[in-house]
Design a protein around this motif. Sequence first.
Motif, PDB file in Angstrom:
ATOM      1  N   CYS A  67       0.834  -1.196   0.000  1.00  0.00           N
ATOM      2  CA  CYS A  67       0.000   0.000   0.000  1.00  0.00           C
ATOM      3  C   CYS A  67       0.873   1.251   0.000  1.00  0.00           C
ATOM      4  N   GLY A  68       0.572   2.165  -0.904  1.00  0.00           N
ATOM      5  CA  GLY A  68       1.255   3.461  -0.892  1.00  0.00           C
ATOM      6  C   GLY A  68       2.665   3.438  -1.417  1.00  0.00           C
ATOM      7  N   SER A 106       0.845  -4.938   3.238  1.00  0.00           N
ATOM      8  CA  SER A 106       1.983  -4.217   3.806  1.00  0.00           C
ATOM      9  C   SER A 106       1.918  -2.751   3.420  1.00  0.00           C
ATOM     10  N   GLN A 107       2.240  -1.891   4.343  1.00  0.00           N
ATOM     11  CA  GLN A 107       2.473  -0.500   4.005  1.00  0.00           C
ATOM     12  C   GLN A 107       3.886  -0.387   3.432  1.00  0.00           C
ATOM     13  N   THR A 159       2.162   9.615   4.794  1.00  0.00           N
ATOM     14  CA  THR A 159       1.952   8.482   5.696  1.00  0.00           C
ATOM     15  C   THR A 159       0.477   8.232   5.987  1.00  0.00           C
ATOM     16  N   VAL A 168      -1.105   6.413   3.162  1.00  0.00           N
ATOM     17  CA  VAL A 168      -0.659   5.017   3.138  1.00  0.00           C
ATOM     18  C   VAL A 168      -1.431   4.197   4.169  1.00  0.00           C
ATOM     19  N   LYS A 169      -1.542   4.714   5.378  1.00  0.00           N
ATOM     20  CA  LYS A 169      -2.274   4.006   6.422  1.00  0.00           C
ATOM     21  C   LYS A 169      -3.751   3.855   6.062  1.00  0.00           C
ATOM     22  N   ARG A 211      -5.043   3.624   3.067  1.00  0.00           N
ATOM     23  CA  ARG A 211      -5.189   2.586   2.041  1.00  0.00           C
ATOM     24  C   ARG A 211      -5.043   1.194   2.642  1.00  0.00           C
ATOM     25  N   SER A 212      -4.143   1.060   3.601  1.00  0.00           N
ATOM     26  CA  SER A 212      -3.980  -0.224   4.275  1.00  0.00           C
ATOM     27  C   SER A 212      -5.261  -0.614   5.013  1.00  0.00           C
TER      28      SER A 212
END
Length: 616
Positions: free
Chosen positions: A386-387, A414-415, A432, A435-436, A438-439
């Motif tokens: 992710c991200g 996984s990020q 960040t 990214v979080k 999307r996770s």
Amino acid sequence: MVVEGAVERADVTDVVEDVEDMFDHGRRTTTATAEDAVAAVSTTSGVGRSARTLEPTVNVRARRREGEVDDRGGAEDDETDETGGTRPGRGKIFVHTFGCSHNHSDSEFMAGQLQSYGYELVKDASDADGWLVNTCTVKNPSQSAMNTVLERGKAANKALLVAGCVPQGDKGAKELKDVSLLGVTQIDRVVEAMERTLAGDTVRMLEKKTLPRLDLPKVRRNEFVEILPLSTGCLGACTYCKTKHARGDLGSYEISALVSRVEQAISEGVSEVWLSSEDTGAYGIDLGTDVAALFRAITAVLPTDGSVMLRLGMTNPPYILAHLDAVAEAMRHPAVYAWMHIPVQSGSNAVLEAMKREYTVEEFRTVCDTLLEAVPGMVIATDVICGFPGETDEQWRETMQLIEEYKFPEVHISQFYPRPGTPAARMKRVPTQIVKGRSRELTVLFESYQPHQHLVGKTERVWVSDIARDGTSLVAHTKNYTQILLPGGEDQRAHLMGRSAMVEIYESSRWSCKARVLEVIDADPTVARVRLSVIPSEEESKMIREKLTKGKRVRIKKAQEMPETGCSVCGSDSSCPSSKEPVTARYLSVETVLIAGTCIGAISLACALYARNRRN
């Protein structure tokens, strides 16, 4: 975090929590199955019990080098010498492993050598004289957990030997200062490294060399599972991957060595063989062979009663594409699990190109569609990052759509972590919080479907191979590797462990199913009638290798020479001169050259002395 005592969801903090448990409860923790279990969202097998002690197959002697501390004196039954140090081979060793099944296999080989030499393997870290920490460099959380272990070890004044991918790929890391380091191809020197570390030396054994032998002694973390490393390294160049720095380019074991190890493991009572590598599909390219020949050779030596199951390892799409027919046929074999780990990482072609994954989403779909159609009940596990740097909202939607369409029963989420020294670490990162987010979004999607509900009420054959995290329930797997929990207890363990049974499934969850045992199966006669046939011709194999290695550095190994006990010309069991051999090859050796050189030198000296005397 623990679901029904058997499986767990792992987020970014789980690895560190496991380390805390290790010290708080005095037990050796291990990661669950899957090639990238650290920080995975779902895993399929809970482990954590001690392995059976196996009889060593090879006597191990530590190499003695110049500058090494000599063996110390003392009573035969005393573990310390007169100076208070630990005698060679008489100390207690604690082994902790991070990362993939390949790492666990390395740890099993190292533990086997240490035990064979005389060291006692202990589960309580505080009770050990020396710690062997086998590390993983895939993601930041695993390396952070390693740092926590090393800090604890230094505070407790333990002798620390750090092995695995971190020291091999990042030997200059500040956390590794003043501790001994052992490289990934140096595991056959673990006794020497540990002995010198216990003696107070700080060793660095990081030189790359040939692969360690497969006939080393071994102590398995699970006495019923043989983890068999097919190779080390890979042919890829993923921009985010740090493991490549440690494992390097592809280096495969000979098929004959792998088959011999399988036969040995079967003779020692295992009921499962896991093939492990950084990329199963690339196996053998450096040897002039391929996975089709490997699968055919290994399945040929499996017991004909179906008592041992084979699990194929992780593979990347570019290389398995060339062998889909062979892989499908192998997984239809009654003694091979219909399960495979095939990472996609992203559903966007643009992101895959930035990652240098060397395949398209369409090619990944081809792999999945072919296997799902050709193999009844086939299960595919996959990975998603992710991200990744530069990933847009639209590109992320493509990944979400791919997972929603296939509804993979296992998705390891996984990020993105910028690993030092990788090209991706220099790319502009996605914020960040995005990214979080999307996770979390993918995790919600993943948890929204129930992949095992259709099994409720069905009768399935399972293979029992482990104890659940609750310490009681038994863990079994169906033909497509769905995890089944069975009633535990001492009687059930004695009756079922390492065996196959027919069960009735009465409950399912997101992670596993519960079942009751109907009968134990002693033999399955269908296995004896199955032999794999899909194997390309030499010409086809050569074309495949050329296609897969175009523009890549691959050192094709030369065929091994005939051992001294055989003749390559007449085929006899004893050596004999070949008419095609040069005379020099037949009669000259290092010894004869040295002798001849010495004689010539002596004669020359005598002639010179004689000439000088005549002049005088």
